[in-house]
Scaffold this motif. Structure first.
Motif, PDB file in Angstrom:
ATOM      1  N   THR A   1     138.115  51.636 174.459  1.00  0.00           N
ATOM      2  CA  THR A   1     137.388  51.534 175.730  1.00  0.00           C
ATOM      3  C   THR A   1     138.350  51.647 176.902  1.00  0.00           C
ATOM      4  N   LEU A   2     137.940  52.409 177.902  1.00  0.00           N
ATOM      5  CA  LEU A   2     138.677  52.554 179.163  1.00  0.00           C
ATOM      6  C   LEU A   2     137.800  52.051 180.302  1.00  0.00           C
ATOM      7  N   ILE A   3     138.395  51.269 181.203  1.00  0.00           N
ATOM      8  CA  ILE A   3     137.727  50.891 182.452  1.00  0.00           C
ATOM      9  C   ILE A   3     138.583  51.381 183.606  1.00  0.00           C
ATOM     10  N   VAL A   4     137.961  52.089 184.526  1.00  0.00           N
ATOM     11  CA  VAL A   4     138.609  52.521 185.769  1.00  0.00           C
ATOM     12  C   VAL A   4     137.873  51.870 186.935  1.00  0.00           C
ATOM     13  N   VAL A   5     138.621  51.248 187.819  1.00  0.00           N
ATOM     14  CA  VAL A   5     138.017  50.675 189.030  1.00  0.00           C
ATOM     15  C   VAL A   5     138.619  51.380 190.241  1.00  0.00           C
ATOM     16  N   THR A   6     137.778  52.078 190.973  1.00  0.00           N
ATOM     17  CA  THR A   6     138.176  52.815 192.159  1.00  0.00           C
ATOM     18  C   THR A   6     137.929  51.952 193.392  1.00  0.00           C
TER      19      THR A   6
ATOM     20  N   GLY B   1     129.003  54.295 178.130  1.00  0.00           N
ATOM     21  CA  GLY B   1     129.575  53.692 179.330  1.00  0.00           C
ATOM     22  C   GLY B   1     128.617  53.729 180.509  1.00  0.00           C
ATOM     23  N   ALA B   2     128.994  53.019 181.570  1.00  0.00           N
ATOM     24  CA  ALA B   2     128.160  52.959 182.767  1.00  0.00           C
ATOM     25  C   ALA B   2     129.055  52.642 183.959  1.00  0.00           C
ATOM     26  N   ALA B   3     128.448  52.592 185.141  1.00  0.00           N
ATOM     27  CA  ALA B   3     129.188  52.295 186.369  1.00  0.00           C
ATOM     28  C   ALA B   3     128.488  51.186 187.146  1.00  0.00           C
ATOM     29  N   ALA B   4     129.275  50.476 187.931  1.00  0.00           N
ATOM     30  CA  ALA B   4     128.722  49.430 188.799  1.00  0.00           C
ATOM     31  C   ALA B   4     129.612  49.323 190.032  1.00  0.00           C
ATOM     32  N   GLU B   5     129.019  48.935 191.141  1.00  0.00           N
ATOM     33  CA  GLU B   5     129.769  48.848 192.398  1.00  0.00           C
ATOM     34  C   GLU B   5     129.588  47.474 193.023  1.00  0.00           C
ATOM     35  N   ILE B   6     130.696  46.927 193.555  1.00  0.00           N
ATOM     36  CA  ILE B   6     130.618  45.685 194.313  1.00  0.00           C
ATOM     37  C   ILE B   6     131.311  45.899 195.657  1.00  0.00           C
TER      38      ILE B   6
ATOM     39  N   ALA C   1     130.414  46.581 185.377  1.00  0.00           N
ATOM     40  CA  ALA C   1     130.290  47.894 184.725  1.00  0.00           C
ATOM     41  C   ALA C   1     130.041  47.725 183.228  1.00  0.00           C
ATOM     42  N   LEU C   2     130.695  46.733 182.617  1.00  0.00           N
ATOM     43  CA  LEU C   2     130.470  46.475 181.188  1.00  0.00           C
ATOM     44  C   LEU C   2     129.056  45.966 180.928  1.00  0.00           C
ATOM     45  N   LYS C   3     128.536  45.134 181.843  1.00  0.00           N
ATOM     46  CA  LYS C   3     127.165  44.634 181.690  1.00  0.00           C
ATOM     47  C   LYS C   3     126.157  45.774 181.641  1.00  0.00           C
TER      48      LYS C   3
ATOM     49  N   ARG D   1     140.082  42.478 176.859  1.00  0.00           N
ATOM     50  CA  ARG D   1     140.519  41.533 175.826  1.00  0.00           C
ATOM     51  C   ARG D   1     139.488  40.416 175.633  1.00  0.00           C
ATOM     52  N   GLY D   2     138.968  39.928 176.748  1.00  0.00           N
ATOM     53  CA  GLY D   2     138.000  38.840 176.684  1.00  0.00           C
ATOM     54  C   GLY D   2     136.739  39.218 175.929  1.00  0.00           C
ATOM     55  N   GLN D   3     136.341  40.485 176.050  1.00  0.00           N
ATOM     56  CA  GLN D   3     135.168  40.983 175.336  1.00  0.00           C
ATOM     57  C   GLN D   3     135.528  41.485 173.943  1.00  0.00           C
ATOM     58  N   GLN D   4     136.841  41.487 173.625  1.00  0.00           N
ATOM     59  CA  GLN D   4     137.341  41.952 172.317  1.00  0.00           C
ATOM     60  C   GLN D   4     136.912  43.393 172.044  1.00  0.00           C
ATOM     61  N   LEU D   5     137.059  44.221 173.067  1.00  0.00           N
ATOM     62  CA  LEU D   5     136.633  45.617 172.968  1.00  0.00           C
ATOM     63  C   LEU D   5     137.798  46.524 172.612  1.00  0.00           C
ATOM     64  N   GLY D   6     137.531  47.500 171.754  1.00  0.00           N
ATOM     65  CA  GLY D   6     138.495  48.538 171.434  1.00  0.00           C
ATOM     66  C   GLY D   6     137.938  49.907 171.811  1.00  0.00           C
TER      67      GLY D   6
END
Length: 214
Positions: free
Chosen positions: A92-97, A9-14, A121-123, A85-90
């Protein structure tokens, strides 16, 4: 069945209208792991207003959960889930703060921001395709090994180990879908002189040019 998931996993900020959106991706294999990762994020960003999240766990009939965590209904958790769903990932957790910047974004703006933070973050994460299959041990004399190596190369079958003694032993990885065809080709190509043993069931994936086995 192939299974697409996050290896690392990784992190990204916008920034949207002075609000900070920090997306973080975690590989998880259970609800307990997902909730533990969420608690970690909440402790790290304890002063943030929202910790919105979504996860998909499992391969067959996957478990899906999401939370808007105080944002207007449908503007945060669901968009994050749609990215998964769009990336068809299983698994996997995404948290956006979100740190509120003082300007309201509206429902459309929130959906776009939570979607973009998740995508970024997925990129930055390492995504792999885990293939269900087997480890096979192929044993041959030196006469047949060239033909076997040609067949393996044509089918892009990874060789984990090669042992050269009086005979040659190859340990290879093969998907469930390819196994029977590969066996038939090797038996035909060596006139039945090679022996093939299924060592174990496993899943495997190519990561940074190397194969990892589970």
């Amino acid at each position: 069945m192939d299974f697409k998931t996050v290896y690392k996993g990784a992190a990204a900020e916008i920034i949207e209208k002075k609000s900070r959106f920090i997306g973080e991706v975690y590989p998880v294999s259970s609800e307990e792991e997902a909730m533990a990762a969420l608690e970690k994020v909440k402790k790290e960003y304890w002063d943030a207003r929202h910790h919105c999240w979504a996860y998909v766990i499992g391969e067959i009939q996957p478990l899906e959960r999401f939370s808007d965590d105080g944002e207007p209904s449908g503007t945060a958790g669901k968009p994050i889930l749609e990215v998964l769903r769009g990336q068809q990932l299983g698994n996997t957790l995404i948290v956006v703060t979100r740190y509120f910047g003082g300007t309201l974004l509206g429902t459309g703006g929130l959906v776009r921001a939570y979607t973009k933070a998740s995508q970024e973050a997925l990129k930055a994460s390492t995504i792999i395709t885990r293939i269900n299959g087997f480890k096979l041990k192929i044993t041959s004399d030196y006469t047949g090994i060239g033909k076997i190596q040609y067949i393996l190369g044509q089918r892009k079958i990874p060789i984990l180990e090669s042992i050269y003694t009086e005979r040659v032993e190859l340990l290879v990885l093969v998907s469930e879908a390819q196994e029977q065809t590969l066996l038939a080709e090797i038996i035909e190509g060596t006139n039945g002189q090679a022996t093939i043993e299924r060592e174990t069931a496993c899943s495997f994936a190519e990561v940074d040019g190397e194969y990892r086995v589970w």
